[in-house]
Design a protein around this motif. Sequence first.
Motif, short mmCIF file in Angstrom:
data_model
loop_
_atom_site.label_atom_id
_atom_site.label_comp_id
_atom_site.label_asym_id
_atom_site.label_seq_id
_atom_site.Cartn_x
_atom_site.Cartn_y
_atom_site.Cartn_z
N TYR A 1 0.84 -1.20 0.00
CA TYR A 1 0.00 0.00 0.00
C TYR A 1 0.88 1.25 0.00
CZ TYR A 1 -3.39 3.50 1.36
OH TYR A 1 -4.16 4.64 1.40
N ILE A 2 1.93 1.24 0.79
CA ILE A 2 2.86 2.38 0.83
C ILE A 2 3.49 2.60 -0.54
CG2 ILE A 2 5.08 3.15 1.79
CD1 ILE A 2 4.14 1.79 4.45
N LYS A 3 3.79 1.52 -1.22
CA LYS A 3 4.35 1.61 -2.57
C LYS A 3 3.38 2.34 -3.51
CE LYS A 3 6.81 -1.42 -5.78
NZ LYS A 3 7.18 -2.82 -6.02
N GLU A 4 2.10 2.06 -3.35
CA GLU A 4 1.08 2.77 -4.15
C GLU A 4 1.03 4.24 -3.76
OE1 GLU A 4 -0.81 1.64 -6.80
OE2 GLU A 4 0.61 -0.02 -6.60
N LEU A 5 1.08 4.54 -2.48
CA LEU A 5 1.07 5.92 -2.02
C LEU A 5 2.26 6.71 -2.57
CD1 LEU A 5 0.13 5.64 1.78
CD2 LEU A 5 -1.26 6.63 -0.05
N VAL B 1 9.42 20.44 3.49
CA VAL B 1 8.05 20.59 3.98
C VAL B 1 8.09 21.08 5.42
CG1 VAL B 1 7.06 18.79 2.49
CG2 VAL B 1 7.88 18.18 4.77
N ASN B 2 7.00 21.73 5.83
CA ASN B 2 6.83 22.11 7.23
C ASN B 2 6.24 20.93 7.98
OD1 ASN B 2 7.65 24.82 6.76
ND2 ASN B 2 5.62 25.25 5.92
N THR B 3 6.39 20.94 9.28
CA THR B 3 5.83 19.83 10.07
C THR B 3 4.32 19.73 9.89
OG1 THR B 3 5.75 21.26 12.02
CG2 THR B 3 7.65 19.79 11.81
N GLN C 1 12.31 0.70 -2.56
CA GLN C 1 11.17 0.54 -3.48
C GLN C 1 9.86 1.01 -2.84
OE1 GLN C 1 9.81 -3.50 -4.48
NE2 GLN C 1 11.24 -4.26 -2.93
N PHE C 2 9.86 1.19 -1.51
CA PHE C 2 8.65 1.61 -0.80
C PHE C 2 8.73 3.03 -0.26
CE2 PHE C 2 9.21 -2.98 -0.28
CZ PHE C 2 8.04 -3.44 -0.86
N PHE C 3 9.94 3.50 0.00
CA PHE C 3 10.12 4.79 0.66
C PHE C 3 11.10 5.66 -0.12
CE2 PHE C 3 9.25 1.55 3.86
CZ PHE C 3 8.12 2.08 4.47
N ASP C 4 10.82 6.96 -0.14
CA ASP C 4 11.74 7.91 -0.75
C ASP C 4 13.01 8.06 0.10
OD1 ASP C 4 10.11 8.79 -3.05
OD2 ASP C 4 8.76 9.50 -1.47
N GLN D 1 5.32 12.01 -1.25
CA GLN D 1 6.62 11.61 -0.73
C GLN D 1 6.41 10.77 0.52
OE1 GLN D 1 9.60 14.76 -0.36
NE2 GLN D 1 8.24 16.07 -1.56
N VAL D 2 7.16 9.69 0.63
CA VAL D 2 6.99 8.76 1.74
C VAL D 2 8.34 8.48 2.39
CG1 VAL D 2 6.15 6.49 2.43
CG2 VAL D 2 5.04 7.67 0.53
N ALA D 3 8.36 8.59 3.71
CA ALA D 3 9.58 8.28 4.46
C ALA D 3 9.27 7.24 5.53
CB ALA D 3 10.14 9.53 5.12
N LEU D 4 10.25 6.44 5.85
CA LEU D 4 10.16 5.51 6.97
C LEU D 4 10.98 6.10 8.11
CD1 LEU D 4 9.56 2.74 8.31
CD2 LEU D 4 11.68 1.92 7.27
#
Length: 181
Positions: A75-79, A137-139, A107-110, A84-87
């Motif tokens: 699902y995260i991969k789709e998002l 980005v801002n918090t 492959q899942f997170f930027d 932008q996605v971070a772990l």
Amino acid sequence: YNLDVFNTFLNSNGYNSNLANSYFKDYKLLFDRDKLTEEIFWKGLGKKIRFKFDWRVLAEHNKKNLMINKPLLNYIKELKKNVQVALLSNMDKTSIATIKEEVELSQFFDKVYFSAELKSGKLDKKSIKRISKEFKVNTEEMLLIDDSPGNIEKANDLGIKTILFTNLKDLKLEIINSLKN
């Protein structure tokens, strides 16, 4: 991370998991921030519970606590296609290595941030400031998904929007609602 697996191992071998939980509470954050070596952390736990074997046995059994939620990762991969996605994870170096052996995180997170590599907790102001700067980005523009109510509260105190993860179905609904706002 599922501490129940580790506790079951301890209890089934006659060790007091309550003592282990107390030790984890007192020292896991230091271990996760790379302030304690693996040997010092696991030897300390062994001493606390009067473990009869080498500390490496505890460290090895700890790896079984690491749970990879593949449906969530998919699902995260789709998002990631749209945002932008971070772990961010409070995790020690040994656990990080174990996870990286199992999953190609890029492959899942930027970007991937582990407390042991940051030398601070995932929700410490220093870590959030770094992530904010790197993602530009801002918090207030961030969204944290976490399964710990304590982390949700801390993120809210930092001005970060949050979703408490309980299951994938509910998460998908909450993500849709949060993206609308």
